[in-house]
Design a protein around this motif. Structure first.
Motif, PDB file in Angstrom:
ATOM      1  N   LEU A  34       0.999  -1.435   0.028  1.00 15.59           N
ATOM      2  CA  LEU A  34      -0.016   0.084  -0.014  1.00 15.59           C
ATOM      3  C   LEU A  34       0.840   1.332  -0.118  1.00 15.59           C
ATOM      4  O   LEU A  34       1.901   1.322   0.907  1.00 15.59           O
ATOM      5  N   VAL A  35       0.610   2.131  -0.867  1.00 18.33           N
ATOM      6  CA  VAL A  35       1.369   3.338  -0.924  1.00 18.33           C
ATOM      7  C   VAL A  35       0.165   4.566  -0.635  1.00 18.33           C
ATOM      8  O   VAL A  35      -0.718   4.857  -1.446  1.00 18.33           O
ATOM      9  N   THR A  36       0.321   5.277   0.598  1.00 13.21           N
ATOM     10  CA  THR A  36      -0.444   6.275   0.982  1.00 13.21           C
ATOM     11  C   THR A  36       0.027   7.650   0.413  1.00 13.21           C
ATOM     12  O   THR A  36       1.218   7.541   0.434  1.00 13.21           O
ATOM     13  N   GLY A  37      -0.814   8.655  -0.111  1.00 13.23           N
ATOM     14  CA  GLY A  37      -0.237   9.440  -0.917  1.00 13.23           C
ATOM     15  C   GLY A  37       0.445   8.880  -2.022  1.00 13.23           C
ATOM     16  O   GLY A  37       1.313   9.804  -2.763  1.00 13.23           O
ATOM     17  N   GLY A  38      -0.143   7.991  -2.507  1.00 11.05           N
ATOM     18  CA  GLY A  38       0.476   7.275  -3.824  1.00 11.05           C
ATOM     19  C   GLY A  38       0.016   7.960  -5.015  1.00 11.05           C
ATOM     20  O   GLY A  38       0.875   7.803  -6.237  1.00 11.05           O
ATOM     21  N   ALA A  39      -0.546   9.056  -5.245  1.00 10.94           N
ATOM     22  CA  ALA A  39      -0.872   9.771  -6.445  1.00 10.94           C
ATOM     23  C   ALA A  39       0.056  11.175  -6.331  1.00 10.94           C
ATOM     24  O   ALA A  39      -0.019  12.095  -7.171  1.00 10.94           O
ATOM     25  N   GLY A  40       0.671  11.468  -5.313  1.00 15.02           N
ATOM     26  CA  GLY A  40       1.425  12.667  -4.821  1.00 15.02           C
ATOM     27  C   GLY A  40       2.712  12.411  -5.700  1.00 15.02           C
ATOM     28  O   GLY A  40       3.070  11.777  -6.354  1.00 15.02           O
ATOM     29  N   PHE A  41       3.496  13.634  -5.535  1.00 22.44           N
ATOM     30  CA  PHE A  41       4.767  13.788  -6.088  1.00 22.44           C
ATOM     31  C   PHE A  41       5.691  12.465  -5.833  1.00 22.44           C
ATOM     32  O   PHE A  41       6.139  11.484  -6.768  1.00 22.44           O
ATOM     33  N   ILE A  42       6.256  12.271  -4.607  1.00 23.59           N
ATOM     34  CA  ILE A  42       6.896  11.036  -4.172  1.00 23.59           C
ATOM     35  C   ILE A  42       6.143   9.800  -4.483  1.00 23.59           C
ATOM     36  O   ILE A  42       6.778   8.930  -5.182  1.00 23.59           O
ATOM     37  N   HIS A  69       3.161   7.942   2.566  1.00 28.89           N
ATOM     38  CA  HIS A  69       3.614   9.380   1.966  1.00 28.89           C
ATOM     39  C   HIS A  69       2.567  10.518   2.034  1.00 28.89           C
ATOM     40  O   HIS A  69       2.792  11.559   1.308  1.00 28.89           O
ATOM     41  N   ALA A  70       1.230   9.956   2.406  1.00 31.12           N
ATOM     42  CA  ALA A  70       0.208  11.076   2.421  1.00 31.12           C
ATOM     43  C   ALA A  70       0.554  12.054   3.561  1.00 31.12           C
ATOM     44  O   ALA A  70       0.845  11.617   4.877  1.00 31.12           O
ATOM     45  N   LEU A  78      -0.504   3.123  11.727  1.00 31.02           N
ATOM     46  CA  LEU A  78       0.517   2.572  12.677  1.00 31.02           C
ATOM     47  C   LEU A  78      -0.289   1.337  13.248  1.00 31.02           C
ATOM     48  O   LEU A  78       0.231   0.052  13.318  1.00 31.02           O
ATOM     49  N   GLU A  79      -1.334   1.676  13.916  1.00 36.69           N
ATOM     50  CA  GLU A  79      -2.210   0.668  14.566  1.00 36.69           C
ATOM     51  C   GLU A  79      -2.830  -0.224  13.344  1.00 36.69           C
ATOM     52  O   GLU A  79      -2.933  -1.551  13.714  1.00 36.69           O
ATOM     53  N   GLN A  80      -3.153   0.139  12.167  1.00 35.64           N
ATOM     54  CA  GLN A  80      -3.635  -0.830  11.237  1.00 35.64           C
ATOM     55  C   GLN A  80      -2.604  -1.665  10.709  1.00 35.64           C
ATOM     56  O   GLN A  80      -2.815  -2.770  10.662  1.00 35.64           O
ATOM     57  N   ALA A  81      -1.486  -1.108  10.683  1.00 38.80           N
ATOM     58  CA  ALA A  81      -0.353  -2.082  10.250  1.00 38.80           C
ATOM     59  C   ALA A  81       0.033  -3.155  11.323  1.00 38.80           C
ATOM     60  O   ALA A  81       0.353  -4.387  10.920  1.00 38.80           O
ATOM     61  N   ARG A  82      -0.247  -2.821  12.803  1.00 39.29           N
ATOM     62  CA  ARG A  82      -0.036  -3.878  13.667  1.00 39.29           C
ATOM     63  C   ARG A  82      -1.029  -4.875  13.251  1.00 39.29           C
ATOM     64  O   ARG A  82      -0.730  -6.044  13.522  1.00 39.29           O
ATOM     65  N   GLN A  83      -2.500  -4.700  12.850  1.00 40.63           N
ATOM     66  CA  GLN A  83      -3.427  -5.587  12.803  1.00 40.63           C
ATOM     67  C   GLN A  83      -2.795  -6.509  11.811  1.00 40.63           C
ATOM     68  O   GLN A  83      -3.100  -7.561  11.646  1.00 40.63           O
ATOM     69  N   GLU A  84      -2.244  -5.823  10.758  1.00 44.27           N
ATOM     70  CA  GLU A  84      -1.996  -6.463   9.456  1.00 44.27           C
ATOM     71  C   GLU A  84      -0.439  -7.066   9.621  1.00 44.27           C
ATOM     72  O   GLU A  84      -0.176  -7.731   8.686  1.00 44.27           O
ATOM     73  N   ASP A  85       0.096  -6.944  10.525  1.00 45.61           N
ATOM     74  CA  ASP A  85       1.516  -7.351  10.793  1.00 45.61           C
ATOM     75  C   ASP A  85       2.303  -6.952   9.357  1.00 45.61           C
ATOM     76  O   ASP A  85       3.065  -7.652   8.951  1.00 45.61           O
ATOM     77  N   ALA A  86       2.052  -5.957   8.905  1.00 50.65           N
ATOM     78  CA  ALA A  86       2.675  -5.051   7.914  1.00 50.65           C
ATOM     79  C   ALA A  86       3.865  -4.315   8.040  1.00 50.65           C
ATOM     80  O   ALA A  86       3.925  -3.580   9.207  1.00 50.65           O
ATOM     81  N   ARG A  87       4.900  -4.496   7.440  1.00 50.53           N
ATOM     82  CA  ARG A  87       6.169  -3.405   7.464  1.00 50.53           C
ATOM     83  C   ARG A  87       5.550  -2.084   7.135  1.00 50.53           C
ATOM     84  O   ARG A  87       4.822  -1.843   6.314  1.00 50.53           O
ATOM     85  N   VAL A  88       5.972  -1.121   7.915  1.00 51.07           N
ATOM     86  CA  VAL A  88       5.838   0.317   7.625  1.00 51.07           C
ATOM     87  C   VAL A  88       7.083   0.921   7.195  1.00 51.07           C
ATOM     88  O   VAL A  88       7.848   1.123   8.110  1.00 51.07           O
ATOM     89  N   VAL A  89       7.123   1.949   6.080  1.00 51.68           N
ATOM     90  CA  VAL A  89       8.295   2.738   5.738  1.00 51.68           C
ATOM     91  C   VAL A  89       7.572   4.104   5.811  1.00 51.68           C
ATOM     92  O   VAL A  89       6.410   4.263   4.988  1.00 51.68           O
ATOM     93  N   VAL A  90       8.042   5.009   6.664  1.00 49.35           N
ATOM     94  CA  VAL A  90       7.420   6.131   6.839  1.00 49.35           C
ATOM     95  C   VAL A  90       8.048   7.366   6.244  1.00 49.35           C
ATOM     96  O   VAL A  90       9.575   7.461   6.331  1.00 49.35           O
ATOM     97  N   ALA A  91       7.465   8.258   5.458  1.00 49.18           N
ATOM     98  CA  ALA A  91       8.338   9.614   4.869  1.00 49.18           C
ATOM     99  C   ALA A  91       8.416  10.432   5.940  1.00 49.18           C
ATOM    100  O   ALA A  91       7.349  11.176   6.500  1.00 49.18           O
ATOM    101  N   SER A  92       9.675  10.584   6.648  1.00 50.87           N
ATOM    102  CA  SER A  92       9.887  11.579   7.606  1.00 50.87           C
ATOM    103  C   SER A  92      10.617  12.962   7.025  1.00 50.87           C
ATOM    104  O   SER A  92      10.610  12.789   5.802  1.00 50.87           O
TER     105      SER A  92
END
Ligand code: UD2
Length: 329
Positions: free
Chosen positions: A12-20, A78-79, A106-120
């Motif tokens: 999943l890419v949040t903000g996936g229609a944006g620049f980055i 990225h949103a 992040l809570e949703q990721a815990r439920q899915e046990d998904a890795r999260v890469v965050v745009a800081s």
């Protein structure tokens, strides 16, 4: 490190229609099942390949987020409300998107046990004590945007510790590249627009302030590396390790566009950070990250309208005459 290693995953890419986000989607889509969660407030559908699943909505909307995140292996977050000045004008509004929605994610990721890469962001550092800036430098953000990014960055790392979630925070320095546009889009796209229109190129202040400009294709590669790294629970600077002055940038863009624009000065931006430059040695060591696009070739490709693939080596950093400061490699 094989940065193409993320394959056959549901992402999943949040903000996936944006620049980055949209550049990242393009890199992921050929080898993975990609979902995009975007409210299209600034993103554009035309940036998305046909074979991605689009969920239209806010990251802060639990229903939309649940639908988009169901069964995913990796989430690239990225949103965001990316405008620093909007965060100053309306701190609670940007906090909702930048911080509250990120916590929901992040809570949703815990439920899915998904890795999260965050745009800081480099905004977490505020006025730096020393250059280049390492990840252990003090963090005193100067804007609500920076405060929100810092909180998310910290939550992201603590989630690895507290809940055994695989997380990575990437602190981008000054990102640029194709599709960066609009009123909050950054100095390179502003100068390019001015130069192409033969309008004055407007330097704020004396132009001696410096930034570490990193091409979006380098940022995409860092994301792909973060998707598979074993170095989770960490934050990494993503820049080039070199700084360029705003005056030198203005001159380069004027020359590259063969523009007759005058270069003019106006008042400095209140609270502007004087110098910013990344120490990328940690990202290099732990992720295998290096920046491959010099500022000259990045600007040239913007002028020519050519695309730089994240996987191509376009490196010629040693001969980059615009660079100053200490490359942190
Ligand atoms: C960047 C990020 C911001 C945050 C911050 C972290 C962008 C657009 N913003 O802010 O989100 O991560 O870094 O520290 O990447 N300038 C001019 N003329 C113009 C526009 C800008 O001289 O027409 C100057 C401006 O005063 C500043 C420099 O260029 O000194 C860079 O400005 P910017 O808005 O591109 O990015 P920055 O570093 O403020």
């Amino acid at each position: 490190m094989d940065s193409q290693a993320i394959r056959d995953k549901t992402v999943l890419v949040t903000g996936g229609a944006g620049f980055i986000g949209s550049h990242l989607v393009e890199a992921l889509a050929p080898h993975n099942e990609v979902r995009v969660l975007d409210n299209f407030s600034s993103g554009d559908r035309s940036h998305l390949p046909d074979d991605v699943t689009i969920v239209e909505g806010d990251v802060g909307d639990p229903i939309a987020l649940q639908e988009a995140a169901r069964g995913v292996d990796v989430i690239f977050h990225h949103a965001a409300v990316v405008s620093v000045s909007r965060s100053v004008d309306a701190p609670r509004r940007s906090n909702e998107t930048n911080l509250e929605a990120s916590l929901l994610l992040l809570e949703q990721a815990r439920q899915e046990d998904a890795r999260v890469v965050v745009a800081s962001s480099a905004a977490v550092y505020g006025h730096p004590d020393e250059l280049p800036i390492s990840e252990s430098a003090s963090t005193e953000p100067t804007s609500p945007y920076g405060i929100q990014k810092l909180a998310v960055d910290q939550y992201t790392r603590r989630y690895a510790e507290l809940y055994d979630l695989e997380t990575v925070a990437l602190r981008y320095f000054n990102a640029y590249g194709p599709r960066q546009q609009g009123p909050y889009s950054g100095v390179i796209s502003t100068f390019l627009e001015q130069a192409r229109a033969d309008e004055p190129i407007t330097i704020e202040g004396d132009g001696e302030q410096t930034r570490d400009f990193v091409h979006v294709s380098d940022i995409v590669r860092a994301n792909l590396q973060a998707a598979t790294t074993e170095a989770t629970g960490e934050a990494f600077n993503i820049g080039t390790g070199s700084r360029t002055s705003i005056r030198s940038l203005a001159e380069t863009i004027k020359a590259a566009t063969d523009s007759s624009s005058p270069i003019v000065h106006r008042d400095p931006r209140p609270g502007d950070i004087r110098h910013s430059g990344a120490d990328i040695s940690k990202a290099n060591r732990r992720l295998g990250f290096e920046s491959r696009v010099s500022l000259e070739s990045g600007i040239q490709s913007l002028v020519d309208g050519t695309r730089l693939s994240p996987m191509e080596a376009n490196a010629e950093p040693a001969s980059d005459s615009m660079r100053e400061g200490n490359p942190a490699r």
